[in-house]
Design a protein around this motif. Structure first.
Motif, short mmCIF file in Angstrom:
data_model
loop_
_atom_site.label_atom_id
_atom_site.label_comp_id
_atom_site.label_asym_id
_atom_site.label_seq_id
_atom_site.Cartn_x
_atom_site.Cartn_y
_atom_site.Cartn_z
N PHE A 1 0.80 -1.23 0.00
CA PHE A 1 0.00 0.00 0.00
C PHE A 1 0.84 1.28 0.00
O PHE A 1 0.38 2.31 -0.48
CB PHE A 1 -0.94 0.01 1.21
N VAL A 2 2.03 1.22 0.56
CA VAL A 2 2.89 2.41 0.61
C VAL A 2 4.33 2.01 0.28
O VAL A 2 4.71 0.86 0.43
CB VAL A 2 2.85 3.08 2.01
N ASP A 3 5.11 2.98 -0.15
CA ASP A 3 6.54 2.73 -0.40
C ASP A 3 7.27 2.63 0.94
O ASP A 3 7.09 3.46 1.82
CB ASP A 3 7.14 3.86 -1.24
N VAL A 4 8.09 1.60 1.05
CA VAL A 4 8.81 1.36 2.31
C VAL A 4 10.30 1.26 2.01
O VAL A 4 10.73 0.48 1.15
CB VAL A 4 8.33 0.05 2.98
N THR A 5 11.09 2.05 2.71
CA THR A 5 12.55 2.00 2.55
C THR A 5 13.11 0.81 3.33
O THR A 5 12.41 0.19 4.15
CB THR A 5 13.19 3.29 3.06
N PHE A 6 14.38 0.51 3.08
CA PHE A 6 15.02 -0.61 3.79
C PHE A 6 15.02 -0.38 5.30
O PHE A 6 14.71 -1.30 6.07
CB PHE A 6 16.46 -0.78 3.30
#
Length: 358
Positions: free
Chosen positions: A261-266
């Motif tokens: 649903f959302v962009d997630v960084t490492f």
């Protein structure tokens, strides 16, 4: 109907299945209604399908890890099919019992009815509990250090609520640690001394009514300890590595749903895993079956920071994928398993039980 069969049927009674379903669905409905979020369900159409597929694959891989672990712990006494039955029924038991109980009594009976002697069945169930708890005990400090305190949620929480949450975590963590180290001492160091201690404690007049139970539990510890002696390096390596594998997979499933649903960084992925660890340590002291209701209510505070308007949608998907399927699968596996281990007569008695209770 023997005592083991009665315990199984009672543990998996319709009312015990209905309670967590009602609690979970009720809490979910309240989440949507209280802030008029029903329209958010349309957000499912915006999800990244590949991350949703990844979540299902992680779930499958996790269950395969559980199946491999129980087969490895039993020295491959269980076939792959029997291991599948055991895990599905164990997950079913965990779903309909409070998190603090976890279905361990039922799991012992399930293994015993699969042809494993009682002492070994006890040993394997106790060992899985120790391995799981040791994962929590060792991973939690790493999560706290790696996140520099960000592991505790502050989203939509008052400072006093954050303090209460931290207190709940430290209480749960301490109880897990105390229980686990007592079990390690009892199983691997001095089982007979532990039995003696139980009998000594229950020799006092106000505790004497539990003396018979203490004697039985002491014997169980001694039996279990004897079964675990002499295991080689390969046995312990398989047990430990498979435990780490299944818990990492269990936590990463939520990462997949959030990333859908959302962009997630490492770094956010690492924080989500760390926060999920803390979340479930707190949930271990939940008093409802499978944490039903409590998980749904607490979820937005822990993970709403990453999801924003998709928080309620993701908690619905998370429980639909990780909780409710085991209620359905357990209901499918249970009659067939009862027929297999108790005979067709037992299945007929189970089917007649609701009629007799009317």
């Amino acid at each position: 109907m023997d005592q083991n069969q009665k315990t199984i049927v009672k543990s998996f009674s319709p009312i015990k299945i209905l309670v967590p379903v009602v609690l979970g669905l009720g809490a979910t409905a309240w989440l949507f209604i209280k802030d008029d979020k029903i329209g958010e369900l349309k957000g499912i159409a915006e999800a990244n399908i590949w991350w949703l597929v990844a979540a299902l694959l992680v779930l499958l891989i996790r269950d395969l890890g559980y199946i491999y672990r129980i087969r490895a712990l039993t020295d491959k006494f269980l076939t792959w099919r029997n291991s599948l039955d055991v895990i599905m029924l164990w997950e079913f038991a965990s779903a309909v019992t409070p998190s603090v109980v976890g279905g361990t009594t039922v799991a012992t009976i399930i293994l015993n009815k699969e042809g494993i002697p009682l002492g070994k069945s006890l040993a394997y169930v106790m060992l899985t509990a120790v391995l799981d708890n040791m994962f929590f005990i060792l991973a939690a400090p790493i999560a706290l250090l790696a996140t520099q305190g960000e592991v505790f949620p502050t989203f939509n929480l008052d400072p006093s609520d954050v303090d209460k949450l931290k207190m709940a975590f430290y209480i749960s963590y301490s109880l897990i640690a105390i229980y686990t180290f007592i079990m390690i001492y009892a199983l691997f160091v001095r089982p007979r001394a532990f039995k003696w201690l139980l009998l000594k404690i229950t020799s006092y007049s106000f505790l004497r009514k539990w003396r018979v139970n203490a004697f039985q539990h002491g014997n169980e510890i001694v039996w279990a300890s004897e079964q675990l002696k002499g295991k080689n390096f390969g046995y312990w390596a398989s047990a430990i590595l498979s435990t780490i594998f299944v818990w990492v997979a269990r936590y990463f499933l939520l990462n997949c749903l959030i990333a859908a649903f959302v962009d997630v960084t490492f770094s956010e992925h690492m924080l989500i895993i760390s926060r999920n660890l803390i979340f479930w340590i707190v949930m271990l002291i939940a008093i409802t079956p499978g944490g039903a209701g409590i998980v749904e209510m607490a979820f937005p505070s822990f993970f709403g920071l990453f999801l924003g308007g998709f928080s309620s949608v993701v908690v619905v998907l998370y429980r639909l994928i990780t909780y409710y399927p085991y209620l359905v699968l357990g209901s499918i596996f249970l009659p067939k398993w009862i027929a297999k281990v108790f005979g067709n007569k037992a299945q007929e008695e189970e089917a007649l039980a609701p009629e007799m209770n009317r």
